[in-house]
Design a protein around this motif. Sequence first.
Motif, mmCIF file in Angstrom:
data_model
loop_
_atom_site.group_PDB
_atom_site.id
_atom_site.type_symbol
_atom_site.label_atom_id
_atom_site.label_comp_id
_atom_site.label_asym_id
_atom_site.label_seq_id
_atom_site.Cartn_x
_atom_site.Cartn_y
_atom_site.Cartn_z
ATOM 1 N N GLY A 48 0.868 -1.200 -0.070
ATOM 2 C CA GLY A 48 -0.033 0.054 -0.020
ATOM 3 C C GLY A 48 0.889 1.182 0.038
ATOM 4 N N ARG A 49 1.965 1.121 -0.616
ATOM 5 C CA ARG A 49 2.904 2.331 -0.493
ATOM 6 C C ARG A 49 2.871 2.958 -1.943
ATOM 7 N NH1 ARG A 49 7.804 -1.046 2.251
ATOM 8 N NH2 ARG A 49 6.960 -1.581 4.178
ATOM 9 N N ARG A 50 2.314 2.537 -2.693
ATOM 10 C CA ARG A 50 2.529 3.269 -4.040
ATOM 11 C C ARG A 50 3.673 3.107 -4.823
ATOM 12 N NH1 ARG A 50 -2.468 4.648 -5.679
ATOM 13 N NH2 ARG A 50 -1.805 5.664 -7.261
ATOM 14 N N THR A 51 4.509 2.090 -4.519
ATOM 15 C CA THR A 51 5.561 1.793 -5.154
ATOM 16 C C THR A 51 5.902 0.451 -5.355
ATOM 17 O OG1 THR A 51 6.875 1.584 -2.813
ATOM 18 C CG2 THR A 51 6.817 4.128 -3.515
ATOM 19 N N LEU A 52 6.846 0.076 -6.005
ATOM 20 C CA LEU A 52 7.572 -1.273 -6.321
ATOM 21 C C LEU A 52 8.897 -1.580 -5.861
ATOM 22 C CD1 LEU A 52 5.719 -2.064 -10.106
ATOM 23 C CD2 LEU A 52 4.896 -2.485 -7.635
ATOM 24 N N THR A 53 8.768 -2.918 -4.968
ATOM 25 C CA THR A 53 10.227 -3.239 -4.694
ATOM 26 C C THR A 53 10.751 -3.864 -6.189
ATOM 27 O OG1 THR A 53 9.314 -4.924 -3.506
ATOM 28 C CG2 THR A 53 9.716 -3.211 -2.150
ATOM 29 N N LEU A 54 12.048 -4.501 -5.625
ATOM 30 C CA LEU A 54 12.653 -5.146 -6.904
ATOM 31 C C LEU A 54 11.802 -6.276 -7.253
ATOM 32 C CD1 LEU A 54 14.912 -5.538 -9.070
ATOM 33 C CD2 LEU A 54 16.241 -6.502 -7.083
ATOM 34 N N ASP A 55 11.471 -7.052 -6.576
ATOM 35 C CA ASP A 55 10.729 -8.364 -6.958
ATOM 36 C C ASP A 55 9.624 -8.140 -7.492
ATOM 37 O OD1 ASP A 55 9.992 -7.449 -4.460
ATOM 38 O OD2 ASP A 55 9.425 -9.501 -3.627
ATOM 39 N N ASN A 56 8.695 -7.129 -6.705
ATOM 40 C CA ASN A 56 7.496 -6.842 -7.551
ATOM 41 C C ASN A 56 7.602 -6.129 -8.860
ATOM 42 O OD1 ASN A 56 6.003 -7.701 -5.226
ATOM 43 N ND2 ASN A 56 6.258 -5.689 -4.142
ATOM 44 N N PHE A 57 8.580 -5.192 -9.123
ATOM 45 C CA PHE A 57 8.856 -4.571 -10.340
ATOM 46 C C PHE A 57 9.410 -6.017 -11.346
ATOM 47 C CE2 PHE A 57 12.473 -3.462 -13.271
ATOM 48 C CZ PHE A 57 11.684 -2.639 -14.116
ATOM 49 N N ILE A 58 10.026 -6.985 -10.898
ATOM 50 C CA ILE A 58 10.626 -8.120 -11.803
ATOM 51 C C ILE A 58 9.183 -8.713 -12.075
ATOM 52 C CG2 ILE A 58 11.565 -10.316 -11.829
ATOM 53 C CD1 ILE A 58 13.970 -8.939 -10.488
ATOM 54 N N GLN A 59 8.060 -8.983 -11.047
ATOM 55 C CA GLN A 59 6.819 -9.605 -11.255
ATOM 56 C C GLN A 59 5.996 -9.040 -12.361
ATOM 57 O OE1 GLN A 59 4.814 -10.438 -7.743
ATOM 58 N NE2 GLN A 59 3.061 -11.447 -8.737
ATOM 59 N N SER A 60 6.105 -7.698 -12.319
ATOM 60 C CA SER A 60 5.297 -6.995 -13.338
ATOM 61 C C SER A 60 6.149 -7.245 -14.758
ATOM 62 C CB SER A 60 5.242 -5.511 -12.792
ATOM 63 O OG SER A 60 6.582 -4.871 -13.153
ATOM 64 N N CYS A 61 7.328 -7.167 -14.898
ATOM 65 C CA CYS A 61 8.040 -7.316 -16.046
ATOM 66 C C CYS A 61 7.735 -8.839 -16.774
ATOM 67 C CB CYS A 61 9.448 -7.203 -16.011
ATOM 68 S SG CYS A 61 9.979 -5.392 -15.678
ATOM 69 N N VAL A 62 7.708 -9.717 -15.572
ATOM 70 C CA VAL A 62 7.370 -11.031 -16.118
ATOM 71 C C VAL A 62 6.162 -11.113 -16.803
ATOM 72 C CG1 VAL A 62 7.089 -13.510 -15.451
ATOM 73 C CG2 VAL A 62 8.968 -12.177 -14.651
ATOM 74 N N MET A 63 5.065 -10.651 -16.075
ATOM 75 C CA MET A 63 3.606 -10.532 -16.529
ATOM 76 C C MET A 63 3.612 -9.991 -18.053
ATOM 77 S SD MET A 63 0.422 -8.393 -15.345
ATOM 78 C CE MET A 63 1.290 -6.716 -16.228
ATOM 79 N N ILE A 64 4.266 -8.809 -18.180
ATOM 80 C CA ILE A 64 4.092 -7.984 -19.446
ATOM 81 C C ILE A 64 4.716 -8.809 -20.551
ATOM 82 C CG2 ILE A 64 4.868 -5.680 -20.580
ATOM 83 C CD1 ILE A 64 4.342 -4.424 -18.114
ATOM 84 N N LYS A 65 6.015 -9.246 -20.290
ATOM 85 C CA LYS A 65 6.741 -10.105 -21.129
ATOM 86 C C LYS A 65 5.947 -11.500 -21.710
ATOM 87 C CE LYS A 65 10.721 -12.928 -22.266
ATOM 88 N NZ LYS A 65 9.996 -13.768 -22.859
ATOM 89 N N SER A 66 5.209 -11.876 -20.650
ATOM 90 C CA SER A 66 4.688 -13.116 -20.813
ATOM 91 C C SER A 66 3.300 -13.115 -21.679
ATOM 92 C CB SER A 66 4.174 -14.051 -19.824
ATOM 93 O OG SER A 66 5.169 -14.396 -18.984
ATOM 94 N N LEU A 67 2.409 -11.923 -21.453
ATOM 95 C CA LEU A 67 1.433 -11.327 -22.114
ATOM 96 C C LEU A 67 1.785 -10.826 -23.656
ATOM 97 C CD1 LEU A 67 -0.670 -9.873 -19.390
ATOM 98 C CD2 LEU A 67 -1.248 -11.719 -20.746
ATOM 99 N N THR A 68 2.914 -10.303 -23.726
ATOM 100 C CA THR A 68 3.096 -9.753 -24.924
ATOM 101 C C THR A 68 3.761 -10.770 -25.852
ATOM 102 O OG1 THR A 68 4.268 -7.735 -24.055
ATOM 103 C CG2 THR A 68 5.214 -8.245 -26.117
ATOM 104 N N ASP A 69 4.482 -11.779 -25.297
ATOM 105 C CA ASP A 69 4.844 -12.959 -26.154
ATOM 106 C C ASP A 69 3.496 -13.621 -26.685
ATOM 107 O OD1 ASP A 69 7.276 -12.446 -25.701
ATOM 108 O OD2 ASP A 69 7.854 -13.918 -24.225
#
Length: 237
Positions: free
Chosen positions: A187-208
Amino acid sequence: MAYPGYGAPQPGYGGPPGYVQPGAPGGYPGAPPPGGYGGAPAPGGYPGGPPAGYAGAPSGQWGGAPGGMDPQVMQWFQSVDTDRSGRITARELQQALVNANWQQFNQETCRLMIGMFDRDMSGTIDINEFSSLWHYIQQWRSTFERFDANRSGSIECNELQQAYQIMGYNVSPRFIQTVIYKFDHFGRRTLTLDNFIQSCVMIKSLTDAFKQRDTNMTGTITLSYEDFLTMAVLNKP
């Protein structure tokens, strides 16, 4: 339609091949350049802090790397493969990865990263699959640290949008807000490294998955109901 992800890096940015200038046509890159991301930095963290991304140094106790394999990748694989099975599970990966505050990556991020390269759906990856994942982890970590200017261990909305743009994802501020809402577990309206990577994995997977169906490269696809459900289930973060 030209998918970002294959162009030249931004002027003045020493990033690896595959990074494109913000504003490139499209809005989503395709698959990574052949051979993965080159020129990735060695593991390391913030000055005076823990080595963000990796919890410990590689052991290097299994001997040399096989032909063509980066010795550093081989050492990291051996360090992470704690049961010496020759394959890595999400749990083993989680034990090896930390945020800047020494907190382990969340389990879902590690599961998704394993799933990116787990072709036989065994829940594990071998040394070759790990090599591809390692390069992605290095690149995502490098991007995160670039935009975490104050070394807080997290990035905010505007920093996240800039990070996505550097990777070729030209998305709206509204989408960024959605990503923050989805992956900010504190609830901090920020992303830690692992959450940033999780978002990147999601975007890459959906993009592919999207690109596979965008055979004419128009940026538009037509999906059946079941095809849509399949994409959603397979790529659900």
